[in-house]
Structures are given as structure tokens and as C-alpha cells.
Design a protein around this motif. Sequence first.
Motif, mmCIF file in Angstrom:
data_model
loop_
_atom_site.group_PDB
_atom_site.id
_atom_site.type_symbol
_atom_site.label_atom_id
_atom_site.label_comp_id
_atom_site.label_asym_id
_atom_site.label_seq_id
_atom_site.Cartn_x
_atom_site.Cartn_y
_atom_site.Cartn_z
ATOM 1 N N HIS A 1 0.834 -1.203 0.000
ATOM 2 C CA HIS A 1 0.000 0.000 0.000
ATOM 3 C C HIS A 1 0.864 1.246 0.000
ATOM 4 O O HIS A 1 2.021 1.233 0.387
ATOM 5 C CB HIS A 1 -0.944 -0.008 1.211
ATOM 6 C CG HIS A 1 -1.834 -1.208 1.251
ATOM 7 N ND1 HIS A 1 -2.507 -1.675 0.141
ATOM 8 C CD2 HIS A 1 -2.162 -2.065 2.265
ATOM 9 C CE1 HIS A 1 -3.207 -2.743 0.467
ATOM 10 N NE2 HIS A 1 -3.012 -3.014 1.746
ATOM 11 N N ILE A 2 0.240 2.333 -0.410
ATOM 12 C CA ILE A 2 0.937 3.617 -0.544
ATOM 13 C C ILE A 2 1.074 4.301 0.812
ATOM 14 O O ILE A 2 0.223 4.151 1.683
ATOM 15 C CB ILE A 2 0.148 4.515 -1.519
ATOM 16 C CG1 ILE A 2 0.997 5.650 -2.047
ATOM 17 C CG2 ILE A 2 -1.142 5.048 -0.884
ATOM 18 C CD1 ILE A 2 1.846 5.269 -3.184
ATOM 19 N N LEU B 1 3.396 -0.478 -8.988
ATOM 20 C CA LEU B 1 3.718 0.148 -10.272
ATOM 21 C C LEU B 1 4.928 1.066 -10.105
ATOM 22 O O LEU B 1 5.870 1.049 -10.915
ATOM 23 C CB LEU B 1 2.485 0.935 -10.730
ATOM 24 C CG LEU B 1 2.573 1.820 -11.957
ATOM 25 C CD1 LEU B 1 2.911 1.006 -13.183
ATOM 26 C CD2 LEU B 1 1.245 2.567 -12.160
ATOM 27 N N ASN B 2 4.914 1.855 -9.040
ATOM 28 C CA ASN B 2 6.011 2.771 -8.760
ATOM 29 C C ASN B 2 7.312 2.022 -8.472
ATOM 30 O O ASN B 2 8.380 2.377 -8.978
ATOM 31 C CB ASN B 2 5.646 3.657 -7.564
ATOM 32 C CG ASN B 2 6.817 4.509 -7.120
ATOM 33 O OD1 ASN B 2 7.322 5.329 -7.875
ATOM 34 N ND2 ASN B 2 7.288 4.270 -5.898
ATOM 35 N N PHE C 1 -2.131 -5.880 -7.162
ATOM 36 C CA PHE C 1 -1.525 -4.811 -7.951
ATOM 37 C C PHE C 1 -1.970 -3.458 -7.408
ATOM 38 O O PHE C 1 -3.143 -3.262 -7.095
ATOM 39 C CB PHE C 1 -1.931 -4.933 -9.416
ATOM 40 C CG PHE C 1 -1.243 -3.956 -10.320
ATOM 41 C CD1 PHE C 1 0.088 -4.120 -10.641
ATOM 42 C CD2 PHE C 1 -1.924 -2.863 -10.845
ATOM 43 C CE1 PHE C 1 0.741 -3.224 -11.482
ATOM 44 C CE2 PHE C 1 -1.278 -1.954 -11.686
ATOM 45 C CZ PHE C 1 0.051 -2.142 -12.005
ATOM 46 N N SER C 2 -1.037 -2.521 -7.294
ATOM 47 C CA SER C 2 -1.318 -1.223 -6.684
ATOM 48 C C SER C 2 -0.404 -0.163 -7.288
ATOM 49 O O SER C 2 0.584 -0.479 -7.961
ATOM 50 C CB SER C 2 -1.062 -1.289 -5.175
ATOM 51 O OG SER C 2 0.327 -1.506 -4.929
ATOM 52 N N TYR C 3 -0.738 1.104 -7.027
ATOM 53 C CA TYR C 3 0.119 2.193 -7.489
ATOM 54 C C TYR C 3 1.530 2.035 -6.937
ATOM 55 O O TYR C 3 2.521 2.287 -7.631
ATOM 56 C CB TYR C 3 -0.453 3.551 -7.086
ATOM 57 C CG TYR C 3 0.399 4.685 -7.589
ATOM 58 C CD1 TYR C 3 0.315 5.099 -8.911
ATOM 59 C CD2 TYR C 3 1.326 5.315 -6.767
ATOM 60 C CE1 TYR C 3 1.123 6.113 -9.401
ATOM 61 C CE2 TYR C 3 2.131 6.324 -7.243
ATOM 62 C CZ TYR C 3 2.029 6.719 -8.555
ATOM 63 O OH TYR C 3 2.842 7.717 -9.030
ATOM 64 N N ALA D 1 0.273 -1.071 -17.819
ATOM 65 C CA ALA D 1 0.529 0.033 -16.883
ATOM 66 C C ALA D 1 2.030 0.151 -16.608
ATOM 67 O O ALA D 1 2.599 1.252 -16.634
ATOM 68 C CB ALA D 1 -0.243 -0.178 -15.577
#
Lengths: 306, 306
Positions: free
Chosen positions: B133-134, B166-167, B161-163, B206
Motif C-alpha cells: 500500500h501507498i 507500479l512505482n 496490484f497497486s500504485y 501500466a
Amino acid sequence: MSVSKCTRLSGALVKELLDSVDSVLFDCDGVIWRGDQAVPGAPQVINLLKEHGKKVFFVTNNSSKTRKMYADKMSKLGFNVNEEEVFGTAYCLAMYLRTVCKLQGKVYLIGGNAMRQELEAVGIQQTGVGPDHISGSQADWANVSLDPEVKAVVVGFDEHFSYMKLNRALQYLTQQGCLFVGTNRDTRLPLEGGKAVPGTGCLLQAVETAAQHQAQTVGKPNHFMYDCVASQYGVERDRCLMVGDRLDTDILLGSNCGLKTLLTLTGVSTVADAEAHQKSGCPERQGMVPDYYVESIADLLPALQG
Amino acid sequence: MSVSKCTRLSGALVKELLDSVDSVLFDCDGVIWRGDQAVPGAPQVINLLKEHGKKVFFVTNNSSKTRKMYADKMSKLGFNVNEEEVFGTAYCLAMYLRTVCKLQGKVYLIGGNAMRQELEAVGIQQTGVGPDHISGSQADWANVSLDPEVKAVVVGFDEHFSYMKLNRALQYLTQQGCLFVGTNRDTRLPLEGGKAVPGTGCLLQAVETAAQHQAQTVGKPNHFMYDCVASQYGVERDRCLMVGDRLDTDILLGSNCGLKTLLTLTGVSTVADAEAHQKSGCPERQGMVPDYYVESIADLLPALQG
């Protein structure tokens, strides 16, 4: 005035260009500020342009701030700006749904609080902001509960983007007549020191791949942001200058709308990038060649102070 | 034997085709099972093919199961199969990193436990499985802690899958020499009742958009999965049949590898889809036209029982 493109703007040419325009559109990050620091001289340039009677507007693809949040940031950095002069994609997307789509219904929003606020300011309700973690099995995901009032899927920057959000967007988009709109296609958000984090374009691409069709986007280089400014302020295309640091968004927007264009080298793109487009012979790339370039918008200062 | 393509396989032609091959590759979902149910007659077809001395293999783009998990599922459904006959993308990707890339180092894995197990089975360590998680701000994301031993980013199916993932993938991929490999590009996972959830192709897209370059994929229609089977079992191309329900993955894999191809109509693609490719006149689409089609692989039963 010179007719060759990608000319370095200096000397008498600066005043000549400024005299030929009534309105100036500025991109923000990489143009008037970098991160949390004003580009040196930029506040004076903006403030003097206004004192000289120019209309000044700010057009940014970043969807993570409201107009008010931008105006507050600018004031702190010394810019004499009010929020009605700021056109961010959070605001413009809300305007697009309201005025162009005439949306009747709610939005499933992949985005943050700024987008929520701008939507609510034009009377559009949303669902979706905040974390949405996965649970259950594939059959549960395909049958996830949907809000029957949702008539549009909107994708902007969302640090809580997740597989579950992607899935929920897909389930909404398989419903007949569901609109699909994105703020912008920027693939990365550049940060100081050459670093970058993933941009909205990555999230939008994921949703488009699932939906198997493309979203309409309102951000640069799409003409909608210019239309938004022009319709509210009566801007004339041939007396308007677009200033930006990116060829593929800022300069292309200017070309798409028939504006004069100025590249500033305090951000992403370089003169070499522009020259490569110019030499390509490819008509699609010619739109990314600016009329002029400067090292920094501070190069406009002497003409404004003289 | 008929030379026109997309011929309905029936009568004497079935035996003729089966006599002309020694090996048969089957896709799984939509071919031998749908969801958790065997396609009626499919277990008998597979078991009889083996009794008749044919080599039978299973090639699936789904990366969410290990070879053993597939073999266990098949056994429960009545298929006489052992795990060495199963080639899923979780296993094949591990083999690709080991044998083709000769990876020295760890993997940053966007994927699940099955992929982790198959990687570990060939001696490759990973990091990344599970939620991520962010937190913090953009500057924190760009400076997220990275494992210095990671030399490859791998993307398969990942419901977490999450931001942030991706980052993290972007930060690894901006390091020099970092490999970038995906399991497959399927955009959706079809479920019973016409529903679907987002497939690995969305996640990969993405990450590719953030990285600004394409990953190498090992799944169908890439020839690597066939190479994997052929190198281990000495399969001859011209005596091998590929059976699948998707033109863009299964049938195209067969065409890419010079195999005979059979479309079964128990899954995604239709005869009309195949005919549209055939009539398109587009060379790239000809590879998606199967040699033969059947309503179901149960149509092979009479020839095997006769």
C-alpha cells in the motif's frame, strides 16, 4: 517577425512577441515552478504581464489539486493570481462532464480528493475515492456491487489505484452507455533530481486495456482546456501565446489550437528534442515544434521592465 | 487431407488428422475445462489420446497456478495427467529467466504465490508478493527502498496490484540493465456467464507505460512455451497439433511455431472471428486462422473409441 520555427527568443523579438498577444497561457510545473520552488524571476514575469494588461492563465494536466489549491500555492510563491485564472484537469474534467457530456448521474472516480471537490462544485456526485483493497475470488470480483446511479468512469491521478479499482471500472464500463473520461495521458510525473513516479497515463492505459476501448481525455494536448479558457474569457487564438516545458503536451496544445508557442527549458523537453521533431519530416511531429524557445521565462523580464 | 483452412473437423478427417500427429498441445480454460467443470468428454479424449501413444501437453497463459496445482485440479476432474506435462506461464517464466536470460540475482515480482513457488523451484529468489500500500509523498515514492540484488522486474497476474507496486517496478526499471519480463498479454480473464475480470495484460500495460518500453513476454502467442515443451520432449513441429479456444493466443502460437491448429468453440473465439481474419487479406491476421475447428474436443471421441 521571424517565420522560421524554434527560434531563440531574445533582444527586440521578446517585446515584438509580447506586443502581438493579449493572453498568455502558462503550464505550471517546470515553467513557473519546479516542485515547491518558484523558477527564479517567474513571479515578477507573471505579475508584470498582468500589470501590462495581459490576461494570464495557468493550464496544468496535474489533477491532484483544485483551482483554489493552485491559487494558494501560487500566492505563497509570490504570484499575483486568483483561482479563476487556474485551469487544472480536476476542474476542466468536471466542466467537461457538466457542459459537454451533460452528465446525468454519478461518477465512478479513480482519483483523489481534489477531483472529488471539483466534481462536487459543479453538482456531480462521485463514488470511489480512497483505498479499495481486494477480497474474495474472481467470481466475487466480477459480481462486485455497483452503484446503479453511476453513468461515467473517470480516471485521474490516484495513489490508491489498485486491481480492485481497475476491476470496478471494467464492470461499470461493460454497462451500456457508460461514459469513459480521463484527465490526461502523461506517463510520468517528473521530480527534482531526474527521478519520476508513474503518471495518470499508466492508470488510464490499464483501464483502457481492460475496457478494450479508449477514454476521452480533457488534458493537454486535447483542445478542451483551451476551449475552457477561451469560452470564459473571450480569448482570440491569434493573439494568444502558450508557454510550456513539454513538446508533447504544452506545445502540441498550442499548435492544435492555432496559438503562438514558446518552449521554456526549465523542465522536461530540450531544443534537441524540438529539432528532432522538426527534422523528422513527419506532419504529426511538426505540431510539437515551438515557434520560440527561452532558457527560462525570466528571459521575458527585461522587455517587461524596460 | 484438405488444404483449405478453417475446415470443420468431422468424420474420417478426425482420424486422418490424429494419425498425422504424435503430440497434442491443449490450452486449458475454455478447452478442457470451463471454470471448475471439465468440458464433457474432455477427460476421456485426453486419456484415450495417451492410451493411443500420443504425447499430450497443456499450455496455459494463466500464471496463478503452479504445475502441481494444475495437475491436482486435472486429476480431480478425471484427467490422467502428471505435472511434467503442464506448461503454465508461472513455470515457463521461471524457465525463461533461468535458461534464456541466465539471470544472476533476484526478481521484483508483481505476481502471486504460484509464481513465487515456480521461481524458487529453479533457484530464483523474489521480493514483492502480497499487498504493497501507498504511504508518504511523491518524493518518498521516488526514493522508495529497493533491494540491490534485484536484476529483473517480472509481471504476472497479481490481485494485489497497486500504485505502489507500479512505482516500485518503475524505480527498478530505471536502473541500468534491469530485465523486464511478463507472463502474457491477455487483457481479460473470461468467467462463466459472459463476465470477465481484468487480465495480466492490463497490469503489464501500466508498467510498460511507466517504464516507456515493452516487456518480453513468454506466454502464447510467443513461441517460448512451445520451445519449452519441444526441448524437453523432442516434439517434431510437423507432427504436432495445437488445440485452443482463442485465435489471438492459441492458434497464433500454433501458426508461429509451424504446428497444425484446431480451434474448439467451447471458449472465447467463434468461427465468424476466424473467417473475419481469413477474409481480411492482412498477413498478420492469417496466422489467427486455424486449420480446423470443432464444437468441442469431445468431437474427437468417436475416432479414438473406434
